[in-house]
Motif scaffolding. Structure first.
Motif, short mmCIF file in Angstrom:
data_model
loop_
_atom_site.label_atom_id
_atom_site.label_comp_id
_atom_site.label_asym_id
_atom_site.label_seq_id
_atom_site.Cartn_x
_atom_site.Cartn_y
_atom_site.Cartn_z
N GLN A 98 37.99 -34.96 -20.53
CA GLN A 98 37.12 -33.78 -20.55
C GLN A 98 37.42 -32.88 -21.73
N GLU A 132 36.89 -43.78 -19.53
CA GLU A 132 36.54 -42.47 -18.98
C GLU A 132 36.28 -41.45 -20.08
N THR A 133 37.03 -41.54 -21.16
CA THR A 133 36.82 -40.62 -22.29
C THR A 133 35.45 -40.84 -22.92
N SER A 136 32.80 -39.36 -20.63
CA SER A 136 32.81 -37.89 -20.68
C SER A 136 32.10 -37.38 -21.93
#
Length: 328
Positions: A98, A132-133, A136
């Motif tokens: 995030q 996940e990065t 995001s």
């Protein structure tokens, strides 16, 4: 051509390798943001000579940054790399995906390269964190083009696939050097066939994804070995190749074998085109995350997106024309 005789390490740096120190308001602003969000860039860690051009937008005005995730400490010890190493790096920052996305959205960058240290200490080597990065960033900056320069994940297909399917635009993994020099240049856990497998499997997983790799020159390779490596990359389906000069970061790292001339780099760029790479960037200061390369890659991606939209529109129009006419 046989192996060039090793040049003396004390030789003066050739004029074509001398660059200005990165300065400017944009460079200072990005450095300040990085410190505030506790983020790391490979630009700084690897002491890249193109940092000012990349961060400032350069002549093409395509501002870019290369963010290094999963910390600043690597579990491997390649002889060319200045990133610090440890068998037990710190724990991953769960907020990093995030934080990275928020920082990139605030900067308004056009193109970002996500890379990382190797994390052999983690069960999945950081694959899930990488994916996940990307997700995001896609949520907070959907217009941004994303390239991931990944570790080899020890050649595990189940760890390569989540990253390839995460929503990135370019999947990069560096072969680094020719096959015969792998053991003397890279960490013992990395090898030529393993890296080639990563690139091949990405194409099998998502054939439309652009793939990219990089070769360092000046570490003792022969012309024949470079040619074979480029051919092997094309056989693996790699779309983009970059070639650049190895620069010794400190006296603790392996010596430069030779400073390759700009004319030789121009030769390899021509060879890259002849071999069928979508794009080949070759020059003394070219790096795997090279700014000018990102400009041209972004143009390729924009053209692909535009062509895809035209195809969708054409399909919709064709469907309407074929719709049956209802008689009153």
């Amino acid at each position: 051509m046989e192996k060039a005789q090793s040049k003396a390490a004390k030789a003066r740096l050739p004029r074509w390798l001398k660059t200005d120190i990165p300065v400017g308001k944009e460079v200072s602003r990005i450095r300040k943001t990085l410190r505030e969000l506790k983020l790391h860039t490979v630009c700084e860690e690897a002491r890249c000579p193109n940092m000012g051009e990349c961060w400032g937008g350069g002549k093409h005005g395509t501002a870019t940054a290369t963010i290094m995730i999963m910390g600043d400490t690597c579990t491997r010890g390649c002889r060319f790399c200045s990133v610090k190493t440890s068998k037990t790096p710190g724990a991953l920052d769960a907020n990093e995906p995030q934080n990275v996305a928020r920082a990139l959205a605030a900067w308004g960058l056009d193109y970002v390269v996500l890379t990382s240290v190797d994390r052999d200490d983690l069960p999945d080597f950081g694959s899930a964190h990488f994916a996940e990065t990307v997700r995001s960033i896609r949520e907070q900056a959907p217009q941004m083009m994303i390239e991931c320069l990944t570790p080899d994940f020890l050649g595990r297909a189940d760890l390569i696939e989540p990253v390839a399917q995460s929503g990135l635009d370019v999947y990069a993994h560096n072969i680094e050097t020719v096959e015969g020099l792998q053991r003397s240049v890279r960490d013992h856990r990395a090898n030529y066939k393993q890296s080639m497998f990563v690139l091949e499997h990405v194409k099998r997983t998502k054939p439309t994804l652009l793939t990219k790799s990089s070769i360092m020159l000046g570490v003792g390779e022969t012309d024949a070995e470079v040619m074979q490596t480029m051919r092997d990359l094309r056989t693996a389906g790699v779309d983009i190749v970059t070639l650049g000069q190895y620069m010794r970061p400190t006296k603790r790292h392996m010596k430069v074998h030779e400073y390759v001339t700009p004319e030789k780099f121009a030769h390899w760029e021509k060879v890259g085109s002849e071999l069928g790479f979508v794009y080949a960037a070759s020059g003394p200061l070219v790096r795997s995350s090279y700014k000018a390369g990102e400009f041209f890659i972004s143009e390729i991606l924009r053209k692909r997106a535009s062509a895809s939209m035209r195809n969708v529109a054409a399909s919709v129009a064709e469907g309407r024309n074929k719709s049956p006419t209802i008689q009153a």
